[in-house]
Scaffold this motif. Structure first.
Motif, PDB file in Angstrom:
ATOM      1  N   LEU A   7      44.039  24.046  43.305  1.00  0.00           N
ATOM      2  CA  LEU A   7      43.506  25.611  43.772  1.00  0.00           C
ATOM      3  C   LEU A   7      42.286  24.906  44.183  1.00  0.00           C
ATOM      4  N   LYS A   8      41.605  24.725  43.665  1.00  0.00           N
ATOM      5  CA  LYS A   8      39.655  24.870  44.014  1.00  0.00           C
ATOM      6  C   LYS A   8      39.261  24.166  45.351  1.00  0.00           C
ATOM      7  N   GLU A   9      40.513  23.030  45.854  1.00  0.00           N
ATOM      8  CA  GLU A   9      40.849  22.697  47.675  1.00  0.00           C
ATOM      9  C   GLU A   9      40.948  24.061  48.250  1.00  0.00           C
ATOM     10  N   LYS A  10      42.065  24.401  48.098  1.00  0.00           N
ATOM     11  CA  LYS A  10      42.937  25.294  48.768  1.00  0.00           C
ATOM     12  C   LYS A  10      42.232  25.948  48.972  1.00  0.00           C
ATOM     13  N   MET A  11      41.228  26.737  48.165  1.00  0.00           N
ATOM     14  CA  MET A  11      40.376  28.217  48.539  1.00  0.00           C
ATOM     15  C   MET A  11      38.539  28.099  48.852  1.00  0.00           C
ATOM     16  N   GLU A  12      38.433  26.384  49.308  1.00  0.00           N
ATOM     17  CA  GLU A  12      37.680  26.165  50.173  1.00  0.00           C
ATOM     18  C   GLU A  12      37.708  25.760  51.428  1.00  0.00           C
ATOM     19  N   LYS A  13      39.139  26.357  51.529  1.00  0.00           N
ATOM     20  CA  LYS A  13      39.212  26.092  52.988  1.00  0.00           C
ATOM     21  C   LYS A  13      39.019  27.508  53.432  1.00  0.00           C
ATOM     22  N   TYR A  14      38.277  28.440  52.612  1.00  0.00           N
ATOM     23  CA  TYR A  14      38.592  29.802  52.914  1.00  0.00           C
ATOM     24  C   TYR A  14      36.929  30.520  52.999  1.00  0.00           C
ATOM     25  N   GLU A  15      36.960  31.125  53.833  1.00  0.00           N
ATOM     26  CA  GLU A  15      35.231  32.061  53.715  1.00  0.00           C
ATOM     27  C   GLU A  15      35.272  33.127  52.835  1.00  0.00           C
ATOM     28  N   VAL A  16      35.432  32.743  51.181  1.00  0.00           N
ATOM     29  CA  VAL A  16      35.618  33.806  50.403  1.00  0.00           C
ATOM     30  C   VAL A  16      34.799  33.633  49.351  1.00  0.00           C
ATOM     31  N   ASP A  17      34.203  34.845  49.641  1.00  0.00           N
ATOM     32  CA  ASP A  17      33.143  34.952  48.011  1.00  0.00           C
ATOM     33  C   ASP A  17      34.082  34.817  46.889  1.00  0.00           C
ATOM     34  N   TRP A  18      33.824  33.963  46.589  1.00  0.00           N
ATOM     35  CA  TRP A  18      35.266  33.986  45.334  1.00  0.00           C
ATOM     36  C   TRP A  18      34.935  34.319  43.803  1.00  0.00           C
ATOM     37  N   ASP A  19      33.811  34.584  43.919  1.00  0.00           N
ATOM     38  CA  ASP A  19      32.412  34.587  42.768  1.00  0.00           C
ATOM     39  C   ASP A  19      32.498  36.295  42.651  1.00  0.00           C
ATOM     40  N   GLN A  20      32.043  36.557  44.102  1.00  0.00           N
ATOM     41  CA  GLN A  20      31.856  38.122  43.618  1.00  0.00           C
ATOM     42  C   GLN A  20      33.599  39.163  43.665  1.00  0.00           C
ATOM     43  N   LEU A  21      34.620  37.886  44.321  1.00  0.00           N
ATOM     44  CA  LEU A  21      35.996  38.656  44.341  1.00  0.00           C
ATOM     45  C   LEU A  21      36.180  38.998  42.803  1.00  0.00           C
ATOM     46  N   ILE A  22      36.309  38.002  41.717  1.00  0.00           N
ATOM     47  CA  ILE A  22      36.515  37.430  40.924  1.00  0.00           C
ATOM     48  C   ILE A  22      36.086  38.866  40.543  1.00  0.00           C
ATOM     49  N   LYS A  23      34.369  38.990  39.888  1.00  0.00           N
ATOM     50  CA  LYS A  23      33.927  40.111  39.553  1.00  0.00           C
ATOM     51  C   LYS A  23      34.617  42.069  39.672  1.00  0.00           C
ATOM     52  N   ASP A  24      34.884  41.397  41.014  1.00  0.00           N
ATOM     53  CA  ASP A  24      35.113  42.866  41.368  1.00  0.00           C
ATOM     54  C   ASP A  24      36.566  42.658  40.337  1.00  0.00           C
ATOM     55  N   PHE A  25      37.180  42.124  41.156  1.00  0.00           N
ATOM     56  CA  PHE A  25      38.789  43.003  39.913  1.00  0.00           C
ATOM     57  C   PHE A  25      38.759  42.565  38.640  1.00  0.00           C
ATOM     58  N   ILE A  26      37.404  41.922  38.311  1.00  0.00           N
ATOM     59  CA  ILE A  26      37.503  42.443  36.707  1.00  0.00           C
ATOM     60  C   ILE A  26      36.622  43.558  36.375  1.00  0.00           C
ATOM     61  N   GLU A  27      36.052  43.760  37.149  1.00  0.00           N
ATOM     62  CA  GLU A  27      34.838  45.040  36.907  1.00  0.00           C
ATOM     63  C   GLU A  27      36.198  46.063  37.215  1.00  0.00           C
ATOM     64  N   LYS A  28      36.985  46.210  37.603  1.00  0.00           N
ATOM     65  CA  LYS A  28      37.862  47.086  38.394  1.00  0.00           C
ATOM     66  C   LYS A  28      39.715  47.301  37.031  1.00  0.00           C
ATOM     67  N   LYS A  29      39.581  46.389  36.660  1.00  0.00           N
ATOM     68  CA  LYS A  29      40.211  45.632  35.139  1.00  0.00           C
ATOM     69  C   LYS A  29      39.951  46.739  34.645  1.00  0.00           C
ATOM     70  N   VAL A  30      38.863  46.267  34.114  1.00  0.00           N
ATOM     71  CA  VAL A  30      38.019  46.747  32.824  1.00  0.00           C
ATOM     72  C   VAL A  30      38.130  48.250  32.593  1.00  0.00           C
ATOM     73  N   GLU A  31      37.827  49.017  33.956  1.00  0.00           N
ATOM     74  CA  GLU A  31      37.434  50.278  34.155  1.00  0.00           C
ATOM     75  C   GLU A  31      39.335  51.216  33.821  1.00  0.00           C
ATOM     76  N   GLU A  32      39.864  50.106  34.168  1.00  0.00           N
ATOM     77  CA  GLU A  32      41.683  51.264  34.790  1.00  0.00           C
ATOM     78  C   GLU A  32      42.057  50.772  33.304  1.00  0.00           C
ATOM     79  N   LEU A  33      41.490  49.583  32.666  1.00  0.00           N
ATOM     80  CA  LEU A  33      41.531  49.494  30.745  1.00  0.00           C
ATOM     81  C   LEU A  33      40.917  50.830  30.135  1.00  0.00           C
TER      82      LEU A  33
END
Length: 68
Positions: free
Chosen positions: A7-33
């Motif tokens: 999975l890490k190898e696949k992720m490296e193919k894309y220019e995405v700030d994965w850390d920020q993406l994950i943080k944003d997702f978690i923040e939204k999920k916590v707000e929803e809960l």
């Protein structure tokens, strides 16, 4: 968080700030809960109040004005 090597190898193919993406997702999920939890508590509180009592609103307003 550990991810499979494949999975890490696949992720490296894309220019995405994965850390920020994950943080944003978690923040939204916590707000929803939290919203769901607050709604549940409000529903429980409202169900415990007999709103059909004659003069309920007047009594509650007076009670809160007096600071009780």
């Amino acid at each position: 968080m550990r991810l499979p090597k494949e999975l890490k190898e696949k992720m490296e193919k894309y220019e995405v700030d994965w850390d920020q993406l994950i943080k944003d997702f978690i923040e939204k999920k916590v707000e929803e809960l939290e919203r769901e939890n607050h709604a549940k508590k409000a529903k429980e509180l409202l169900s415990s109040i007999d709103l059909s009592t004659n003069g309920f609103a007047i009594k509650e307003v007076r009670k809160h004005r007096e600071g009780n």
